[in-house]
Design an enzyme around this catalytic site. Structure first.
Site, short mmCIF file in Angstrom:
data_model
loop_
_atom_site.label_atom_id
_atom_site.label_comp_id
_atom_site.label_asym_id
_atom_site.label_seq_id
_atom_site.Cartn_x
_atom_site.Cartn_y
_atom_site.Cartn_z
N THR A 77 0.83 -1.22 0.00
CA THR A 77 0.00 0.00 0.00
C THR A 77 0.86 1.27 0.00
O THR A 77 0.38 2.33 -0.39
CB THR A 77 -0.93 0.04 1.22
OG1 THR A 77 -0.11 -0.02 2.41
CG2 THR A 77 -1.90 -1.14 1.21
N ASP A 257 6.27 -12.83 3.45
CA ASP A 257 5.82 -11.46 3.71
C ASP A 257 7.01 -10.50 3.88
O ASP A 257 6.86 -9.38 4.40
CB ASP A 257 4.89 -11.36 4.92
CG ASP A 257 4.24 -9.98 4.98
OD1 ASP A 257 3.98 -9.49 6.09
OD2 ASP A 257 4.03 -9.37 3.91
N ASN A 262 5.14 -2.86 8.64
CA ASN A 262 4.34 -2.51 9.84
C ASN A 262 4.46 -3.52 10.97
O ASN A 262 3.57 -3.62 11.81
CB ASN A 262 2.85 -2.37 9.46
CG ASN A 262 2.66 -1.28 8.45
OD1 ASN A 262 3.11 -0.15 8.66
ND2 ASN A 262 2.07 -1.61 7.33
O1 LIG Z 1 2.36 -7.14 4.02
C1 LIG Z 1 1.36 -7.58 4.57
O2 LIG Z 1 0.80 -8.63 4.22
C2 LIG Z 1 0.81 -6.84 5.68
C3 LIG Z 1 0.78 -5.48 5.80
C4 LIG Z 1 0.97 -4.47 4.82
C5 LIG Z 1 0.75 -4.61 3.49
O3 LIG Z 1 0.46 -5.75 2.95
C6 LIG Z 1 0.80 -3.42 2.59
O4 LIG Z 1 1.09 -2.31 3.05
O5 LIG Z 1 0.53 -3.63 1.42
C7 LIG Z 1 0.36 -4.98 7.10
O6 LIG Z 1 -0.26 -5.75 7.83
O7 LIG Z 1 0.64 -3.81 7.39
#
Ligand SMILES: O=C(O)/C=C(\C=C(/O)C(=O)O)C(=O)O
Length: 305
Positions: A77, A257, A262
């Site tokens: 994200t 992952d 985060n």
């Molecule tokens: O990478 C993950 O699966 C979990 C996280 C973040 C994202 O996926 C992202 O920012 O795209 C999260 O829990 O912050």
């Protein structure tokens, strides 16, 4: 352009151990990310966090160290719907990486074709409250309908408390749907309790819904091994992942992952995460399905073994 990293951000483990568990030939790390580098691939203005850079070269070095052969790189994200860092990593992978992108309702058909040519095979919808944007469900459904003819699927990141809210939306998606991290169950509840039962029931009812059994470090309350303790950890998460692997062996994926966005302390040793695999997939056959056959069918169908 320098980006101010979110205070308290934990960088990925600098020296992951080599796993004791020998991954099967052709194993796929089916959930990982690339971050920037920000100087070349600026982070999105609408992002909810600013990570430290985690480049394609770092990711491919980790792949080789852990013993994976391929990666599925999921748009994070922090890059919003700017998929340039993702596409760059895919193009430099020698065909060993496929991607899951983030697109907005206004994405053009030629942009979708360009992403497909780079190696994208899915889109991601994020409902996790701290990460979500405000795209309406109807617009997301329209995106799913537009990418289905490309043979793409939809990856959905949501938390178990929000599953009832999104159940009808998930059931309406016309593609294969892959839920990230088992939709983040509350592992302090019984593995045969009502909450996880409803998750299992949904996968039983909808044969197009798959689950990643990744991220014990996000879900665990019991936590990682004590210093020098037993190598496999996150004991409270294992029964949940094991149940999904054994109940739906043809619809599970696994990922590191990396670089663990985060995550609060402690940052996991990725080699130790790999050593958990035999505890959630107890036979060579279950390991081969989860790590090779399932991701190959979804991301490299043209290479069906
Ligand atoms: O990478 C993950 O699966 C979990 C996280 C973040 C994202 O996926 C992202 O920012 O795209 C999260 O829990 O912050």
């Amino acid at each position: 352009r320098a980006f101010e990293v979110t205070p308290g951000w934990l960088p990925f483990h600098p020296a992951p151990s080599r796993p004791r568990f020998a991954l099967p030939r052709g194993a796929v790390d089916a959930h990982c990310h690339v971050f920037g580098p920000g100087a070349a691939f600026p982070y999105a203005p609408e992002r909810k966090y600013t990570p430290c850079d985690a480049s394609k070269d770092d990711l491919f070095a980790l792949r080789d160290r852990l013993g994976f052969e391929r990666n599925v790189i999921v748009q994070a994200t922090c890059h919003g719907a700017d998929n340039r860092a993702l596409a760059d990593a895919l193009r430099h992978s020698g065909g060993k990486a496929r991607g899951v992108a983030t697109v907005r309702p206004g994405v053009t058909d030629s942009e979708l074709r360009e992403l497909h040519a780079a190696g994208v095979r899915g889109v991601r919808f994020n409902f996790v409250r701290r990460l979500a944007d405000s795209t309406p469900a109807a617009a997301l459904l329209e995106i799913a309908r537009r990418v289905e003819p490309l043979g793409w699927h939809v990856v959905v990141y949501l938390e178990s408390a929000d599953l009832p809210t999104h159940r009808d939306f998930l059931a309406a998606l016309p593609t294969i749907v892959v839920l990230d991290h088992m939709a983040c169950p509350d592992v302090t509840q019984p593995v045969d309790g009502p909450a996880f039962e409803s998750f299992v029931a949904m996968l039983r009812e909808h044969r197009n819904i798959w689950s990643k059994v990744s991220c014990p470090e996000r879900l665990s309350v019991s936590g990682p091994p004590a210093r020098g303790g037993e190598r496999h950890a996150y004991r409270d998460v294992i029964p949940f992942a094991r149940r999904i692997v054994e109940t739906f062996p043809d619809r599970v994926l696994w990922g590191t992952d990396w670089p663990h966005p985060n995550l609060k302390d402690p940052m996991p040793d990725d080699g130790l995460l790999v050593d958990i695999i035999p505890h959630i997939a107890a036979t060579a056959e279950l390991q081969r399905k989860m790590l090779v056959a399932n991701p190959m069918r979804l991301y490299w169908p043209e290479e069906q073994r």
